[in-house]
Design a protein around this motif. Sequence first.
Motif, PDB file in Angstrom:
ATOM      1  N   ARG A   1       0.837  -1.196   0.000  1.00 26.79           N
ATOM      2  CA  ARG A   1       0.000   0.000   0.000  1.00 26.79           C
ATOM      3  C   ARG A   1       0.883   1.261   0.000  1.00 26.79           C
ATOM      4  O   ARG A   1       0.642   2.206  -0.740  1.00 26.79           O
TER       5      ARG A   1
ATOM      6  N   GLN B   1       2.451   1.760  -3.381  1.00 26.31           N
ATOM      7  CA  GLN B   1       1.471   2.261  -4.353  1.00 26.31           C
ATOM      8  C   GLN B   1       1.191   3.746  -4.141  1.00 26.31           C
ATOM      9  O   GLN B   1       1.100   4.513  -5.098  1.00 26.31           O
ATOM     10  N   GLN B   2       1.056   4.147  -2.867  1.00 25.04           N
ATOM     11  CA  GLN B   2       0.792   5.557  -2.576  1.00 25.04           C
ATOM     12  C   GLN B   2       1.970   6.417  -3.001  1.00 25.04           C
ATOM     13  O   GLN B   2       1.805   7.490  -3.585  1.00 25.04           O
TER      14      GLN B   2
ATOM     15  N   ALA C   1       2.070   6.711  -6.764  1.00 26.51           N
ATOM     16  CA  ALA C   1       1.029   7.631  -7.238  1.00 26.51           C
ATOM     17  C   ALA C   1       1.464   9.075  -7.003  1.00 26.51           C
ATOM     18  O   ALA C   1       1.240   9.950  -7.842  1.00 26.51           O
TER      19      ALA C   1
ATOM     20  N   SER D   1      -4.409  10.505   0.031  1.00 27.51           N
ATOM     21  CA  SER D   1      -4.247   9.258  -0.711  1.00 27.51           C
ATOM     22  C   SER D   1      -3.926   9.582  -2.162  1.00 27.51           C
ATOM     23  O   SER D   1      -4.830   9.760  -2.976  1.00 27.51           O
ATOM     24  N   PRO D   2      -2.643   9.670  -2.500  1.00 25.40           N
ATOM     25  CA  PRO D   2      -2.272  10.015  -3.875  1.00 25.40           C
ATOM     26  C   PRO D   2      -2.905   9.085  -4.909  1.00 25.40           C
ATOM     27  O   PRO D   2      -3.225   9.511  -6.018  1.00 25.40           O
ATOM     28  N   MET D   3      -3.109   7.804  -4.528  1.00 27.52           N
ATOM     29  CA  MET D   3      -3.729   6.856  -5.463  1.00 27.52           C
ATOM     30  C   MET D   3      -5.099   7.325  -5.918  1.00 27.52           C
ATOM     31  O   MET D   3      -5.550   7.002  -7.008  1.00 27.52           O
TER      32      MET D   3
ATOM     33  N   ALA E   1      -3.438   2.901   6.735  1.00 29.31           N
ATOM     34  CA  ALA E   1      -2.282   3.531   6.089  1.00 29.31           C
ATOM     35  C   ALA E   1      -2.549   5.003   5.775  1.00 29.31           C
ATOM     36  O   ALA E   1      -1.698   5.862   6.026  1.00 29.31           O
ATOM     37  N   GLU E   2      -3.754   5.306   5.255  1.00 25.17           N
ATOM     38  CA  GLU E   2      -4.041   6.673   4.848  1.00 25.17           C
ATOM     39  C   GLU E   2      -4.236   7.586   6.066  1.00 25.17           C
ATOM     40  O   GLU E   2      -3.768   8.722   6.073  1.00 25.17           O
TER      41      GLU E   2
END
Lengths: 365, 202
Positions: A158, A161-162, A165, B116-118, B151-152
């Motif tokens: 996770r 991935q962040q 991004a 959350s960049p995603m 996580a965020e």
Amino acid sequence: MRLDRVALSNFRNYSTLELALSSGVNVFLGENAQGKSNLLEAIAMLGTGKSFRTTRDAEVIREGLELASIAGTATMRAGSVHLSCTVTRGARGTRKVYTVNGQAVRYAAFLGRAKVVTFVPADLHLIDGAPSGRRGLLNSALAQDDVRYFRHLARYQRAVQQKAALLRSGEHPDAALLQIYDEAIVEIGTELMLARDHFVRELAREAERAHAHLAPHERLTVRYHPNVPFEGATRDAVITAFRARLRERAAAEAQRATCLVGPHRDDLVLELDARALDVFGSQGQKRTAVLALKIAEYTVMRDRNDEAPLLLLDDVLSELDDARARALVAVLAGAEQAFVTATHLPPELQAARRFRIVAGAVEAA
Amino acid sequence: MSAPRSLAGPIAALINEFSKLPTIGPKTAARLVFHLLNRPRHEAQALAEAIIAVKDHVRLCSVCFSLTEDDPCAFCTDERRDASTICVIAEAKDIYAIERTGVYHGRYHVLGGLISPMDGIGPAQLHVKELVERIGSEKPNEIIVATNPNAEGEATAIYLSRLLQPLGVAVTRLAYGLPIGGDLDYADEITLAKALEGRRHL
């Protein structure tokens, strides 16, 4: 451990199936496309909760239906345990429900109750295939062995991935935020690297021993090849090396907008008499090494847990020559319980419990 | 999945509308519709009006971004509430979770999400700038970051603490721990490890 009974409902080409299983070797015999591998896949899902053939869970549901289930009863040192995994296809995607002794549990509490080691034809490319296959072997074994590894792996992926991004988000990604993700990546990544380092030492010892039986005149070595090299497997040493590497590669990561540093880029290095096996090895030598690696995976998981995992072989005996097949059968003979699919009964397995599979139905043969 | 074609048009239409709502699938939607058909008209009327009223009369508080009928909201204008503490949460609904505890009497600030960049969400997409401005004007002593322990939520909390601490305000984070009435045996390893790290003197 021993799986005593498995029951399927609307799983792939099985409408319903109830099967009593034996300790020792169970052989599923049948022509192609009758459901041998499906049965093996179902047994593996009781351990890992995931299919070894697909990442799309809904594929295991019998065509045109909405719900598939697998249930099993296993005998372990601690007593008997009942496991089930149900896959439902719904309006908002696929859902899986796991139970242990009738209680619904989260995946992390289900994973590793029944430990499995699978050996499928695709594994024959472990040596010359992509590094992700070799990391997959480490992840599968370690996640089943210790649920903390599974949780760390999920959190690590996770964070990566962040960060990726964020790197892709524009020319000037927020530096403070980037640092936060890097700190998480170092903290969690270090745990993964230490666990892998430890595991590969055990794996290497067993693989080298197994290989010496199969090919006495050649010497296999297996080494962990971390993306971030470190000296001395201590937490502090790994963290220091990891931070330094991230600093060195920061510009390259920004330029390529991707995460270049960390255990998501780890690998295993296999050598035969000090020469890289993937480059210099013959097909036969690679197969021998894969076999040694798989035998080692089984042995390490058994020894770490004081409980033998289930050994599942999908159509691999026919892929091996006589000498290698005999070596594998010798391992099968020593396993507490194993499941093997084959189109023809290998002569060495005459004594095994046999099941004949025809079009999604099973009969004792 | 769509409603069967044979159903009367209005029934199919309402099933379709209900099944767009979170946690409601087509089967639950159908149950709700048939339940409503069996109830008196005035109940349906009240439901429809309540839904419209929510959309027409509820807006964001211009100070804390909670949901309110009056701007600024009751949390921001209530003199009895402690103005020296601001509790930062991700979503307006989190206020109701904190209020239910009955032990917090300070003010709130709703971020409107988590970093959350995603999902294309950075600090600029959240009400972070407004929080910094409030700290300048309201001069609170403490900011409590009450984001989820995932996580965020974690990344957002660390980001805020580094941004806000230089402004001379104490930034605290909700403790991680064992659920009350829980059993050590059943706690997962990570919760237990966090609870050990966050232990305190008796």
